[in-house]
Each structure stands twice: as C-alpha cells, then as structure tokens.
Design an enzyme around this catalytic site. Structure first.
Site, PDB file in Angstrom:
ATOM      1  N   CYS A   1       1.350 -10.236  -4.949  1.00 50.81           N
ATOM      2  CA  CYS A   1       0.975  -9.865  -6.309  1.00 50.81           C
ATOM      3  C   CYS A   1       1.343 -10.989  -7.278  1.00 50.81           C
ATOM      4  CB  CYS A   1       1.607  -8.529  -6.681  1.00 50.81           C
ATOM      5  SG  CYS A   1       0.779  -7.713  -8.063  1.00 50.81           S
TER       6      CYS A   1
ATOM      7  N   HIS B   1       0.491  -4.644  -1.912  1.00 54.63           N
ATOM      8  CA  HIS B   1       1.883  -4.198  -1.759  1.00 54.63           C
ATOM      9  C   HIS B   1       1.984  -3.309  -0.518  1.00 54.63           C
ATOM     10  CE1 HIS B   1       3.403  -5.596  -5.629  1.00 54.63           C
ATOM     11  NE2 HIS B   1       2.290  -5.151  -6.187  1.00 54.63           N
TER      12      HIS B   1
END
Length: 506
Positions: free
Chosen positions: A332, A444
């Site tokens: 991310c 994630h």
C-alpha cells in the site's frame, strides 16, 4: 433486548480490547449469540468488510472470536489519525472528511450519536449479548461533554461497567480509585466491578491490595488476569508495537520499517508466526542491519513517512541494501514509496504536493479524494519475486488506499485481482521488478494466505542455503486455537458467577 456488559479502562492500552475478545469467545462457548461493539475507535489498523466498509481491526478480531462475519455496525465511528491533530473520520465504513480534534469533538461527535444509537438498536434485536468496549479513560474530564464512547454509551446501551486496570505498569490501585473519584455519582453507580489485568507473580501477595481496593471503592474485584505473552492475536494500534521485541534472531530475519504513521502492521503477524522467522520492527535511530527481506508497510500519511525515511537516512540504507541484493516488499503506502514520485494535488494526506520516491519501481502515484476499499480475490502466476515460480488462485486480501498508481514503463504485475467486493473483475495489481528483488502491492493481508506466505519464506530460506520447510502453517486454525487459549485463561481468572449476575444472565 440483549444483555450487555461494558469494559472501560483507567487509561489506554490496559487490555480492554483483548478482554473484550476473551468475553466474546467465552459467551460463544456458553452457547450465546454474542456480538462486540465499540462506538468510536481511533486506530490505524483497519479492515474492509465484504460490503467494502472500513472498520477498526480490534472489532474484527472480536467478531472472529464470537464466530461472526465483521460488519461496520460493530464499530460505527473510526478515527484514523493523519497528523497535526487531525483524523480522517469514517462513519459506517465510509469517510466523511478529515477533521481537527477541535472540529470533531466540539461539533461532529455528537452528530454521530444518532448513528451509534441505531447500531445499538440493531444489535439488541439480533443478539443475546453485546460486549461493549470503551476507549481511553471515562475520567478524561476535558472530553466528557462530547463523549460518545464511554459513560454516555453505558447509559445508552444500557450496560453495567467493569473497570480495567493494568497492574504491570504500576499505579493500578491509584488509577482505579482516581478514576472512580473523577466520575459523576450516576456514572460511578454504573461501575459494577473491577478487573486487574496483566498481573505477574504470586496472587496471594496481591490479596491485601485487593481487599483494600474493595473496601475503599465499594466495588468487587471480579478477577485478576495474568500477563499473557505471545497471544498471536491482532493488535489494535501502534502502541502495541512497543511490545513486539523479537526474542532472538531466527534463521530468516524480516525488517519492517516502523514508520511514524504506520498502518495495518497486522499484515506481518502471519510472517512472524512462521518457524525460524524473526520479524523486527526498525525504530527511529536503529540500523536496518542485514535483513533477509525489507518491508515498507502501509501508512496513513505516505508523503510524510517518505520524508521521514529521507531525514533519518533510511532511504540511503534501503538503496544500498537493495543494490547489494537484499529484496524489498512495499504494501500500500510502502508500494507507493517504491515508485518514482508521489503527487497529492488535492492535499488529500498532507500539504506535500509532490515528493520524490525511492525510484525502485517505474511507477507514479497520484492521490485522489475518493478512497478505494474492497475485499479482493487475486491470483499469482509466476510473478518472479525472489525467483518464485509460484502459481496460486483464490488469494484473499483487501484494499484500502486513496492513491492511483500508474506505470511509467513496461512492468510485470505482482497479482491479478479477479474480484472486488464479490464482483468479478480483471485488474493488474502491483509491480515486480525484472530482477525479482523489488515488489509492491496494494493488497493487505497477502501474507495471511498460507501457501503463498510459505512460498515466500522458503524462497528466502533457499537464498541463504537453508532447506525449505515442508509443513504449511494454517493461520486461521492457529488463530482459533489462540482465541480458545485466551478464553480459558480469562474464564479461570474471573468470577464468572459474579459476572453473569452483574449482567443479569441466569
């Protein structure tokens, strides 16, 4: 209506979240339909539900312990600090804006109360028991007028309150007495018992203090819970990173940069559970050393954290190690940092309109006002990171990001996302550099996938001349066993008959 119990603390990080998790598991074991609830959570560890809503990680853990699919009604308000006393405010899973502490507490917080009431009403109708978690301390007098998470919720639920104190840090008795003294009489009446948490040693030596506490406060001590190490249960926020000190160096060492605004560091808990693997969080001023893998984690303020790497010299250390053959993964915000440039024309995260990246990937990221939040399914087809020829479908994870990343040249994607929020799609995610040493991804939880995680760990082992591991760790089964272990310890530490009496459960 459901029966209720609420855990409030004498301060932050006293163990409310873990004890709430334990009670959810205990009540489930006792054949009750139980649900966790926290009206307002402040944390950078978040999760995306099946419907794409964002909520606090602690309530996800509690839902798992209760045997439930997480839903945003369990945590209707989530605050994600961005820096400079500001937070992104998320209500029922969706961002409603970024506010200063003053703006939120003096105006918006009480507007959110109606949403909280509706969530409580819904949970009362669907469950037998609601286990409610407070935040910080109910005795923070400067915040009480606009409280929507402690005593106001106890009255609204309505719920008897157990006051939790952390004895490991010292001053537990004084904190209990002081907290009760600062409460209004009607609030004090809601407190029906005390839990002493994180106790080490011989409980018989503590008994005189417990007798004094009961006599002084007029409140029973419901139990003394021992200090529990290596729980293997996801943590709520970065305060808990102070406790994540490796016991020793394993055969494989993974260094995670502890960024000032680190988020979703639970991405690496599954790696830490692997045999022979040490996950070390590199704090400011600590050297990166010579790890087998560097990880740049997620961040709530990517440009500020990138500037932190530059100020502290970690950018030069990273580039030197990668040039020498050390692999690196960015997830991310960490993925965004690996690129050539990060742009924030709308000042979405900070006042930094443009920041140079580490230039390890041919990507440019631009922040947009709208956040992307999805649970995803993905596949990995021999993407080449660490020389992996690993093919796997049905990898599970989730996206939480405001950046849109574009490629400045031909790239090899890390994964192909095949569904978002349950809808089929075909979307290239992330990048793997041609030499297989650098990978970035928006997914994630990618290391929670057992076979993929083991493939990465084995690739690191082979690079060191170590034999690959054969048996794959089942992370979900391990989690469930940890919930059972936690519940057993807490059940044996509490006066359950007294607790059920306080709740009005026969």
């Amino acid at each position: 209506m459901a029966k209720t119990i609420m855990l409030q603390g004498t301060g932050s990080h006293v163990g409310k979240s873990i004890l709430t998790t334990a009670l959810c598991r205990i009540f489930r074991q006792d054949a009750m339909r139980v649900v966790p609830f926290k009206a307002q959570n402040m944390a950078l560890n978040s999760y995306v539900t099946k419907t794409g809503g964002e909520m606090g990680r602690a309530q996800v853990v509690q839902a798992e312990a209760a045997g439930l699919e997480p839903v945003v009604e369990m945590n209707p308000v989530l605050l994600k600090p961005t820096g400079n006393a500001c937070s992104q405010v998320i209500v029922l899973g969706r961002p409603v804006g970024t506010m200063s502490a003053k703006e939120y507490h003096s105006g918006y917080s009480t507007q959110a109360l109606q949403v909280i009431k509706e969530c409580l009403r819904k949970l009362h109708a669907e469950y037998d028991v609601i286990v409610i978690e407070g935040a910080g301390s109910p005795a923070e007098v400067n915040l009480k007028a606009n409280d929507i998470v402690n005593m106001r919720i106890a009255k609204l639920a309505p719920a008897p309150v157990l006051l939790v104190a952390d004895i490991d840090r010292g001053g537990a008795l004084a904190s209990v007495v002081g907290t009760l003294e600062l409460l209004e009489p009607d609030e004090r009446d809601l407190v029906k018992g005390i839990i002493i948490n994180k106790f080490r040693g011989d409980i018989s030596l503590l008994q005189p203090a417990l007798d004094f506490l009961e006599q002084k406060t007029g409140k029973p001590v419901v139990g003394v819970v021992p200090y529990l190490e290596h729980l293997g249960i996801d943590d709520e926020d970065s305060v808990s990173l102070d406790d994540k000190r490796p016991d020793g160096r394993g055969e494989v060492e993974i260094a995670v940069l502890r960024l000032p605004k680190i988020s979703n560091f639970t991405d690496f808990d599954a790696l830490a559970s692997e045999a022979g693997v040490t996950v070390r969080y590199v704090r400011q001023g600590e050297p990166l050393g010579k790890p087998d893998l560097i990880v740049l984690p997620g961040s709530k303020n990517t440009t500020e954290d990138l500037l932190y790497l530059r100020r502290s010299g970690y950018d030069r250390e990273i580039l030197r190690l990668v040039d020498a053959g050390t692999p690196i993964v960015g997830i991310c915000g960490g993925y965004q940092m690996l690129g050539r440039e990060i742009r924030d024309p709308y000042r979405t995260e900070s006042d930094n309109e443009r920041v140079d990246g580490l230039r390890l990937l041919d990507t440019v990221t631009t922040f947009a006002p709208e956040k992307i939040t999805h649970q995803v399914t993905a596949r990995c087809i021999s993407h080449g990171f660490l020389g992996l020829g690993h093919d796997e479908t049905d990898l599970q994870g989730y996206e939480i990001h405001m950046g849109r990343t574009e490629f400045t040249g031909p790239v090899q994607p890390a994964f192909i996302i095949t569904s978002r929020s349950g809808k089929p799609c075909y979307h290239a995610d992330g990048v793997v550099r041609s030499d297989g040493l650098v990978m970035g991804t928006y997914i994630h939880g990618i290391f929670d996938n057992d076979k993929y995680r083991r493939a990465v760990v084995n690739a690191l082992r082979v690079r060191k001349g170590l034999a690959p591991l054969a048996t794959v760790t089942d992370i979900q089964a391990k989690k469930q066993a940890n919930y059972d272990r936690l519940a057993e310890v807490v059940r044996n530490s509490l006066n359950m008959e007294l607790l059920y009496h306080i709740m009005g459960v026969r």
